[in-house]
Enzyme design. Sequence first.
Site, PDB file in Angstrom:
ATOM      1  N   LYS A  53       0.836  -1.202   0.000  1.00  0.00           N
ATOM      2  CA  LYS A  53       0.000   0.000   0.000  1.00  0.00           C
ATOM      3  C   LYS A  53       0.872   1.253   0.000  1.00  0.00           C
ATOM      4  O   LYS A  53       0.618   2.209  -0.739  1.00  0.00           O
ATOM      5  CB  LYS A  53      -0.944  -0.014   1.215  1.00  0.00           C
ATOM      6  N   GLN A  97      -4.586  -1.539   9.541  1.00  0.00           N
ATOM      7  CA  GLN A  97      -4.489  -2.873   8.932  1.00  0.00           C
ATOM      8  C   GLN A  97      -5.103  -3.917   9.872  1.00  0.00           C
ATOM      9  O   GLN A  97      -4.723  -3.997  11.041  1.00  0.00           O
ATOM     10  CB  GLN A  97      -3.010  -3.192   8.642  1.00  0.00           C
ATOM     11  N   ASP A 120     -11.134   3.118   4.164  1.00  0.00           N
ATOM     12  CA  ASP A 120     -11.515   1.703   4.051  1.00  0.00           C
ATOM     13  C   ASP A 120     -13.037   1.544   4.044  1.00  0.00           C
ATOM     14  O   ASP A 120     -13.549   0.490   3.676  1.00  0.00           O
ATOM     15  CB  ASP A 120     -10.936   0.899   5.232  1.00  0.00           C
TER      16      ASP A 120
END
Length: 287
Positions: A53, A97, A120
Amino acid sequence: MTARILDGKALAEELRADFQKRAAALATRRHRPGLAVLLVGEDPASQVYVRNKVAACAAAGIFSQKLVYPADVAEATVLAQIAALNADPRIHGILVQLPLPRHFDEQAVLEAIAPEKDVDGFHAENMGALAQGRPRFIPCTPYGVMQMLAANGVDPLGQEAVIVGRSNIVGKPMALLLIHAGATVTVCHSKTRDLACHTRRADILIAAAGKPRFITADMVKPGAVVIDVGINRLPPEAGGKLCGDVDFETVRDVASLVSPVPGGVGPMTIAMLLANTIEAAEREAGR
Ligand code: NAD
């Protein structure tokens, strides 16, 4: 029939040129997009995802900040960091994460992210907005799947879509997106009786269960579009390679389109994270 391959890697690369342009335009207006990625613990797969990422941000001209904590860090420390990032004008997107270590209240951490920086799309406010069909951020993996369908001329309108998996990060938002796109949606999960009877009806089959190669050719309707979200590592005695939830070699003889693992949904998930971060910065710049 030999299926056409849905190449997520190539599509993600195509999108990158657009991201670079938009990020550069924002930078000239002193709004360079910025993403903060928080990683807690040493899970090897999570470390790879975070590294990818951060590298993708650099390639697109997006500022990124990686914050790494040991597995035994106090939840309060992470919450304080998120609060600081919420107030940091250089940061437009915050990503934690997953999974977090057991002592964390995962939902509390996700809810601590300011909804307008929740790239997200896992905050309850953003999930609610998605459910109502007015999303602020679309969760990256299902967003990537929708882009892959569109780029390959697959219109879900009126189609039978079957999703295997009902998680908050893949299965549920995937179902919502397909409903809004006009598909008739069935969501299967670990308690589903006779899974194959559902999957065999699917014009569009999305596998997101985390079970290596468990969707076999006999479970797929001839001509179906099959998207493999699963990422599984085979045990060392089986070669230790990555594989999906779909038995690619047999399913490609039955399906009309199939996505590979690796090189399918994975790269598109990262691409849509960049898209959401740039969008967040564009919104901020437009204020
Ligand atoms: P999860 O473990 O949270 O959910 C798995 C789902 O599959 C559950 O809803 C469960 O009920 C269902 N399931 C399990 N066994 C089943 C069975 N035998 N039959 C039917 N349903 C079954 O996992 P997740 O976070 O949703 O991820 C799913 C998979 O997708 C994993 O392999 C994960 O690594 C992968 N993933 C990939 C990406 C990507 O970018 N490609 C992103 C997120 C997750």
